[in-house]
Design a protein around this motif. Structure first.
Motif, short mmCIF file in Angstrom:
data_model
loop_
_atom_site.label_atom_id
_atom_site.label_comp_id
_atom_site.label_asym_id
_atom_site.label_seq_id
_atom_site.Cartn_x
_atom_site.Cartn_y
_atom_site.Cartn_z
N LEU A 120 35.68 41.61 33.51
CA LEU A 120 34.61 41.01 34.31
C LEU A 120 34.10 39.72 33.65
O LEU A 120 33.86 38.72 34.33
N GLU A 121 33.98 39.73 32.34
CA GLU A 121 33.56 38.53 31.61
C GLU A 121 34.62 37.42 31.72
O GLU A 121 34.29 36.26 31.90
N LYS A 122 35.88 37.81 31.59
CA LYS A 122 36.97 36.83 31.70
C LYS A 122 37.00 36.16 33.07
O LYS A 122 37.30 34.97 33.18
N THR A 123 36.71 36.93 34.11
CA THR A 123 36.79 36.37 35.47
C THR A 123 35.79 35.24 35.69
O THR A 123 36.01 34.40 36.55
N LYS A 124 34.74 35.22 34.92
CA LYS A 124 33.74 34.15 35.05
C LYS A 124 34.32 32.78 34.70
O LYS A 124 33.81 31.76 35.13
N LYS A 125 35.40 32.77 33.94
CA LYS A 125 36.04 31.52 33.55
C LYS A 125 37.04 31.00 34.59
O LYS A 125 37.49 29.87 34.50
N ASN A 127 37.88 29.48 37.92
CA ASN A 127 37.12 28.66 38.86
C ASN A 127 37.59 28.76 40.31
O ASN A 127 36.90 28.27 41.19
N LYS A 130 35.23 30.10 43.22
CA LYS A 130 34.25 30.87 42.44
C LYS A 130 33.00 31.28 43.22
O LYS A 130 32.50 32.39 43.05
N GLN A 131 32.50 30.39 44.06
CA GLN A 131 31.24 30.68 44.77
C GLN A 131 31.43 31.56 46.00
O GLN A 131 30.47 32.11 46.52
N GLU A 135 36.31 39.75 45.08
CA GLU A 135 37.04 40.14 43.87
C GLU A 135 37.45 41.61 43.92
O GLU A 135 36.65 42.48 44.28
#
Length: 162
Positions: A120-125, A127, A130-131, A135
């Motif tokens: 989940l943290e990795k997916t934030k990178k 782009n 993204k908005q 997922e």
């Protein structure tokens, strides 16, 4: 001579260049036990884990897609990494706003929820759209899943455990 074994698709040839070719002179001088020890040291982490990842991406994930597990058909399947140290084993997108993130683990222990939260943290990178994206998460683990992970998947319809 340097061979980038990650670009070799044939697993037998990849194995040969990782474990046989570098120790060719030891094999020829009949120091077989030494070479076998070197193979045993890195076989799982440097070979089997990558083979398992390829199987998950190229065989298991398509099986899930054909069964319409995610409700859409990805048009691109690959992996993702940034220029630093973040890697996602599987990323699949369609022509709309759907994305699958996946992790493949060849481990001795069942996969626990920490792998989900790390992903989940990795997916934030990532782009891509993204908005405005839907997922989905897929996990492949050779030794199954902890009860916590199974419960998390039951509570979240966008998490698939294979």
């Amino acid at each position: 001579m340097y061979i980038d074994t990650n670009t070799i698709k044939d697993n037998y040839i990849r194995f040969w260049f990782k474990f046989v070719y570098p120790y060719k002179s030891y094999i020829e001088s009949e120091h077989i036990d030494f070479v076998l020890d070197k193979i045993r040291e890195g076989f799982i982490i440097n070979h089997v884990a990558y083979v398992y990842e390829d199987i998950c991406k190229n065989q298991y994930l398509p099986q899930l897609i054909i069964k319409n597990t995610f409700g859409f058909t990805p048009t691109k399947i690959g992996k993702w990494w940034d220029r630093k140290d973040t890697e996602i084993d599987i990323v699949a997108t369609d022509n709309s706003n759907n994305i699958i993130f996946g992790e493949c683990k060849y481990t001795k222990k069942p996969l626990d929820v920490n792998v989900y939260y790390d992903l989940l943290e990795k997916t934030k990178k990532v782009n891509w759209n993204k908005q405005n994206r839907n997922e989905y998460f897929v996990f492949f683990c050779i030794n199954g899943y902890t009860e916590k992970m199974q419960n998390l998947a039951k509570q979240n319809s966008n998490i698939v455990l294979y």
